[in-house]
Write a protein that holds these residues in place. Structure first.
Motif, short mmCIF file in Angstrom:
data_model
loop_
_atom_site.label_atom_id
_atom_site.label_comp_id
_atom_site.label_asym_id
_atom_site.label_seq_id
_atom_site.Cartn_x
_atom_site.Cartn_y
_atom_site.Cartn_z
N THR A 1 0.84 -1.20 0.00
CA THR A 1 0.00 0.00 0.00
C THR A 1 0.88 1.24 0.00
O THR A 1 2.07 1.18 0.28
N THR B 1 -1.55 -1.68 7.25
CA THR B 1 -2.88 -1.07 7.33
C THR B 1 -3.46 -1.19 8.72
O THR B 1 -3.47 -2.28 9.31
N ASN C 1 3.17 -6.15 3.07
CA ASN C 1 3.03 -5.69 4.45
C ASN C 1 3.45 -6.74 5.47
O ASN C 1 3.56 -6.43 6.66
#
Length: 490
Positions: free
Chosen positions: A243, A248, A320
């Motif tokens: 991202t 996140t 991530n």
């Protein structure tokens, strides 16, 4: 020229080179203007030293750091650190000679530079002491030697992780990926400590030059293998979730964890830009400061490109979920032999880098004790066994140092938190504060002028970033300690 970078722990080793007084004309031809052996370094050799010194174990955490910051902030932070490092390195290059950067007297250590520009003039006997030069010289010494102690702790942790990774890789290859293959880090920390105890007994640092060369080659090798494995993972169809803002909130981490991890990631990047020890013996002509500025530009540019590849390609490969150490934590196990080679290279590099860092600290402490107790046989007597000589104080103190460092590493074996804390604590004083203050002092810049104000804002901003990064790393250590049982095999 003994040259340093703003965030280095560079302590000059020219103290080991004797000043030669000889009336023989041929002898004088081999001497520099300060009576020491003539320096022969060039832009090429200086650039090589910078590149090989900077690309170290910090590169292993960059994929994780980019994962915390994302595609937007991650590369931006890397670029910011590289620009700051280059600027401060040029300031320090101009400070090698004082007061004139071309014809002035040489400063052989970072502390000498601080003392010459911000403190009191040093006598020969006070050169290695904190006592002369005021609080700024003391802070410089504390930051330098504190960085050395902290880095040797980090190296002990990293080496054991890589040793364990080799055992686990072979276990998974032989028994399948569903097998637990648990291996304790502690025996490997002890093995690493035993190796360092032996190497630490080498009395003169210049005898370790071959080890430094090997370590540099190893750092390039394992970093390149890591990049290659990451590219193979991407080409192989891995669909990692990435991202613009990194991990996140609500999916990967909580809001507070996001904040702490962001601070810690910045500290990891700062550590990656910590020059282990950049030394070069540049020729007196052309002027050393001009040559070193060119070398710094080449070195920092090359390093930044390499870091961008390691961090960004690693993040693209693992997303991530990028591991703290992208050589030991990712989720594929083949080709196992290549992963083994990378981790062996990591261990060999760290064995050498440990000595590069710690030998000047050993010399500093031993000189202090020798000056304090010059009549002590235990401290000063050298015992010769053929071509090798040893000293009882050196044997005792260096062995105890390695043992204590190993015990601390066993109690706090947290890779990313340790690297982040090291970067946070040493980046501001050595990379920003002293170079900025030296620049203001050398240029006699008027207080509260626009350039003076911007320089102070830069220093203050970097201090705030360093403090926040330190808090993030301390929080990570605290959280790890809550669930961790020292000296237990889980």
């Amino acid at each position: 020229m003994d040259q340093w970078k703003g965030n280095s722990s560079s302590i000059s080793l020219e103290e080991d080179i004797p000043t030669v007084v000889n009336n023989n004309l041929d002898s004088h031809k081999n001497m520099d203007d300060d009576g020491r052996i003539k320096r022969t370094g060039t832009v090429t050799s200086a650039s090589a030293h910078i590149i090989t010194a900077v690309i170290g174990s910090g590169v292993l955490s960059l994929a994780w750091a980019i994962a915390q910051l994302g595609w937007t902030a991650g590369p931006a932070v890397l670029m910011a650190f590289s620009l700051i490092t280059y600027f401060t390195s040029t300031v320090l290059a101009d400070s090698y000679r004082s007061p004139d950067p071309i014809t002035g007297k040489r400063n052989y250590t970072y502390m000498d530079v601080v003392r010459s520009n911000l403190g009191k003039p040093a006598s020969l006997l006070m050169r290695a002491s904190y006592k002369n030069g005021g609080w700024k010289v003391r802070l410089c010494g504390l930051a330098q030697y504190g960085n050395i102690v902290g880095t040797t702790i980090g190296y002990t942790i990293t080496a054991s992780i890589s040793m364990v990774a080799v055992i686990r890789s072979n276990c998974f290859h032989n028994n399948g990926h569903l097998v637990r293959c648990h291996v304790s880090n502690y025996p490997f920390m002890v093995i690493f400590a035993c190796i360092e105890i032996v190497l630490c007994q080498i009395p003169n640092f210049h005898k370790l030059s071959w080890l430094s060369v090997v370590a540099s080659v190893m750092s390039f090798a394992y970093s390149s293998i890591g990049i290659g494995l990451s590219i193979a993972r991407i080409v192989g169809g891995a669909h990692a979730r990435t991202t613009l803002t990194g991990v996140t909130i609500g999916v990967d981490v909580t809001a507070i964890d996001k904040v702490w991890r962001t601070f810690q990631a910045i500290g990891n990047i700062a550590f990656a830009y910590s020059y282990s020890m950049v030394l070069d013996t540049l020729k007196s002509s052309p002027p050393e400061n001009k040559v070193m500025k060119k070398a710094s530009l080449v070195g920092v540019t090359t390093t930044t490109l390499f870091y961008m590849m390691c961090g960004c390609i690693g993040y693209a490969a693992f997303g991530n979920d990028a591991p703290g150490n992208f050589l030991t934590g990712f989720g594929f196990y083949e080709p196992f032999w290549l992963i083994d080679i990378a981790n062996v290279c990591t261990v060999v590099h760290i064995i050498g880098a440990y000595q590069v860092f710690v030998q000047p600290f050993f010399g500093f402490v031993e000189k202090l004790f020798s000056d304090r107790w010059p009549e002590s046989n235990f401290i000063n007597r050298e015992i010769y066994l053929g071509s090798y000589n040893f000293n009882m104080f050196r044997l005792t103190w260096r062995t105890m140092y390695v043992i204590i460092i190993t015990l601390v590493a066993m109690i706090f074996p947290f890779f990313n938190d340790i690297l982040g804390l090291l970067g946070a604590l040493t980046f501001w004083p050595l990379t920003v504060f002293f170079p900025v203050e030296i620049y203001l002092a050398r240029t006699k810049m008027k207080k509260y002028s626009l350039p003076w104000t911007w320089m102070k804002i830069l220093s203050l901003a970097c201090l705030v970033v360093s403090l926040l990064s330190a808090l993030g790393s301390v929080q990570g250590l605290v959280m790890g300690i809550k669930t961790y049982k020292p000296f237990s095999s889980r």
